[in-house]
Design an enzyme around this catalytic site. Structure first.
Site, short mmCIF file in Angstrom:
data_model
loop_
_atom_site.label_atom_id
_atom_site.label_comp_id
_atom_site.label_asym_id
_atom_site.label_seq_id
_atom_site.Cartn_x
_atom_site.Cartn_y
_atom_site.Cartn_z
CG ASP A 122 -22.77 -71.14 -46.96
OD1 ASP A 122 -23.61 -70.55 -46.26
OD2 ASP A 122 -21.54 -71.18 -46.69
N PRO A 123 -22.33 -68.66 -49.22
CG PRO A 123 -23.14 -66.51 -48.90
CD PRO A 123 -23.45 -67.93 -48.59
N GLY A 124 -19.94 -68.65 -47.62
CA GLY A 124 -18.72 -69.12 -46.96
C GLY A 124 -18.16 -70.36 -47.62
CG HIS B 186 -35.01 -29.86 -42.51
ND1 HIS B 186 -34.42 -30.28 -43.67
CD2 HIS B 186 -35.81 -28.82 -42.85
CE1 HIS B 186 -34.83 -29.52 -44.68
NE2 HIS B 186 -35.68 -28.63 -44.20
CG ASP C 17 -37.40 -19.50 -41.27
OD1 ASP C 17 -36.79 -19.17 -42.30
OD2 ASP C 17 -37.99 -20.57 -41.15
CB SER D 298 -41.69 -31.22 -41.60
OG SER D 298 -42.49 -30.52 -40.66
CB THR E 263 -20.05 -66.89 -37.65
OG1 THR E 263 -20.97 -66.38 -36.70
CG2 THR E 263 -20.08 -68.40 -37.63
CG HIS F 144 -35.03 -27.34 -48.52
ND1 HIS F 144 -34.36 -26.22 -48.11
CD2 HIS F 144 -35.87 -27.66 -47.51
CE1 HIS F 144 -34.79 -25.86 -46.91
NE2 HIS F 144 -35.69 -26.73 -46.52
#
Length: 588
Positions: free
Chosen positions: A570-572, A59, A106, A57, A462, A220
């Site tokens: 504020d980033p803007g 994958h 397998d 398991s 925005t 793996h």
């Protein structure tokens, strides 16, 4: 970069069985033998060959996600990255025992299970056939001479072709013959930015540096065969990977018998677990284009999450080389494509177009409106000092590029983490337009049109909509005079701000870029010749966003205590501050 070590689990030891139970909830046509971790079709056509596969398991969706009509009949699941036992595999054979025979895949444990089934049911010994699929080209022929190639995402194409052929009523011998042929025409190479973390194990640090990637990583957590530093562009990386897949000059990796003339392939681009759909689309485009330039025709392209290594940030490329006219004993190429296209109810299989890939080397997109901005201008007016205008724009672009990482850091706390990149995309597009003459102090109106289109198209979101208020500037700056004076700038900016306010409810103090923008415009409108004071007022307003609650923008969704504790602006708003301060830097 650090490895992701947090997971959504009840208990790590229960994760595999709970995941299989969830799969059966998703698909009511599936049953589960919980003791042996076998997922199987509850209603099987006993006249058709049953296809059984499996492995460790981790994958997902392989292998259980490919159980469905037209693909696998059953999947046997081991623990995470651990092969199922022979007893589990034998149980899978018993659950799918039918009149037409069983086909398994397998290595050791599946082979042992086949022998155990034959010993337990001697009369059915000839009804089970076995095939091991190995498609990895990272390990050379000499190094892998004993262990053979690892099985990677190419096995999914074997599942699909064998399953569809079995559903058509083909015999066990025919299913085995076609599947064996396909398995020998596969080549896969993987690349990763990092390894993955297994739930329930101790967390570890990445063995890769931030500027490294690894080619040939296994599924793996096995190390790859080659590291690259610095991380190449996607184009350069794909070229290296295709070279490994298609090489005929390297005797260690010439696994596919390509001729260099009219070769046709099925392309599978596989997400190893941690790559975004956004990136995966670009990878598909780059691989398809790379094959086209090598005169390789892509008859089908399939992309998605097929064979993962939990959440590994990486992808793999698989090529299935279709038979040529010289392959007289091979299945017909049209048959293989028909089997690829055949419908299946397996939830892990992805949509494909059922058609060849169009030629990506020919231009298909019209010219962007930004590139042609100069052709749609109205009256031409120039700045008082065109060279100073150009220099100021370049300074502003350079300042944004320099500050983009810090702005992004702010936005990871106060927004959605993309502000720095958005601004950087915009200013770099402005620089490109300066090189072709669409942004210049000798044509202010044309420059504003170009910049506004960049803000709306290249930046988006925005921020792009707010920054595109400059689009309103050129309507007011188109005056009788042929020179933009400070008073014209002030009047045009004031009009543009009022126009912006018809589209947004944000008003200062709002903890948005409106705060410094409003302060700058209103101060400049009062005293048009005092640009420095207007910039200082704007910078002060941007700094003040550290102290106030957000009333609009992305920050309005962030817990106010977090913003106050971090004291991040504020980033803007900070972006506006950076741009304005850079515009007047030379007059200091």
């Amino acid at each position: 970069m650090g490895i992701q070590t947090k997971h959504f689990v009840n208990a790590p030891s229960d994760l595999v069985i709970e995941s299989l139970q969830g799969l059966c909830t998703l698909n009511p046509h599936l049953g589960i033998d919980e003791a042996s971790k076998v997922v199987y079709l509850t209603e099987q056509d006993k006249s058709n060959v049953a296809i059984i596969c499996g492995g460790g398991s981790g994958h997902e969706p392989a292998h259980a996600g490919f159980v469905g009509e037209g693909m696998l009949t059953a999947a046997v699941c081991g623990h995470i990255f651990a092969s199922p036992s022979p007893a589990q595999v034998r149980r899978g054979i018993e659950l799918t025992d039918n009149n037409a025979g069983n086909y398994t895949g397998d290595v050791l444990n599946f082979g042992l299970a086949k022998e155990q089934f034959a010993a337990t049911y001697p009369g059915k010994a000839g009804q089970v056939k076995f095939l091991n699929v190995g498609d990895d080209v990272a390990v050379g022929k000499t190094q892998g001479s004993i262990v053979g190639r690892r099985g990677l995402a190419g096995v999914i194409l074997v599942y699909k072709i064998a399953g569809a052929l079995a559903r058509s009523g083909a015999s066990l011998d025919e299913v085995h013959r076609v599947a064996e042929y396909v398995s020998k025409r596969l080549a896969t190479i993987g690349v990763g930015l990092d390894h993955c973390h297994v739930p329930g194990t101790a967390g570890g640090e990445s063995h890769l540096q931030p500027n490294e990637i690894e080619i040939g990583m296994g599924i793996h957590n096995e190390p790859g065969t080659k590291r690259l530093s610095p991380v190449p562009s996607l184009h350069d990386l794909v070229q290296q990977l295709l070279g490994m897949l298609l090489s005929q000059s390297d005797p260690e990796r010439s696994f596919l018998p390509v001729t260099g003339r009219s070769d046709e392939v099925v392309l599978l681009v596989n997400n190893l677990g941690g790559v975004s759909e956004l990136e995966l689309g670009a990878i598909v485009r780059e691989v398809a284009a790379g094959l086209s330039t090598r005169q390789v025709t892509v008859q089908r392209v399939i992309s998605g999450t097929f064979m993962t290594s939990l959440n590994m940030p990486g992808f793999s490329i698989t090529l299935l080389l279709l038979p040529s006219a010289a392959d007289t004993d091979a299945p017909a190429p049209d048959l293989i494509l028909h089997l690829i296209d055949a419908p299946t109810s397996a939830p892990g299989w992805k949509w494909s177009s059922g058609a060849p890939v169009s030629d990506l080397t020919s231009p298909r997109n019209p010219k962007s409106s930004t590139a042609a901005a100069g052709s749609a201008k109205g009256p031409t007016i120039r700045a008082e000092n065109p060279s100073a205008f150009d220099a100021a724009v370049k300074r502003a672009c350079a300042a944004v590029n320099e500050e983009s990482s810090e702005i992004t850091r702010m936005d990871t706390i106060a927004g959605d983490g993309d502000c720095g990149l958005t601004l950087q995309t915009g200013v770099n597009a402005v620089l490109e337009q300066m090189q072709v003459g669409n942004v210049s102090g000798s044509d202010v109106i044309g420059s504003l049109i170009a910049i506004s289109e960049i803000a709306g198209v290249k930046m988006g979101g925005t921020s792009g909509a707010l920054y595109s208020f400059v689009h309103a500037l050129y309507t007011d700056s188109a005056c009788a005079s042929d020179i933009v004076t400070p008073s014209v700038w002030a009047k045009a900016l004031s009009s543009a701000l009022e126009n912006l306010y018809t589209y947004t409810r944000a008003r200062p103090p709002s903890r948005t870029l409106v705060d410094p923008l409003d302060a700058f415009v209103r101060t400049l409108s009062a005293v048009p010749d005092d640009v420095r004071s207007a910039v200082e007022r704007a910078a002060s307003a941007a700094e003040h966003t550290r102290e106030i609650d957000a009333k609009a923008g992305r920050s309005a969704y962030v817990e106010s205590d977090v913003l106050k504790r971090e004291r991040v602006p504020d980033p803007g708003a900070w972006g506006v501050k950076v741009i304005l301060e850079a515009l007047i830097a030379r007059s200091a």
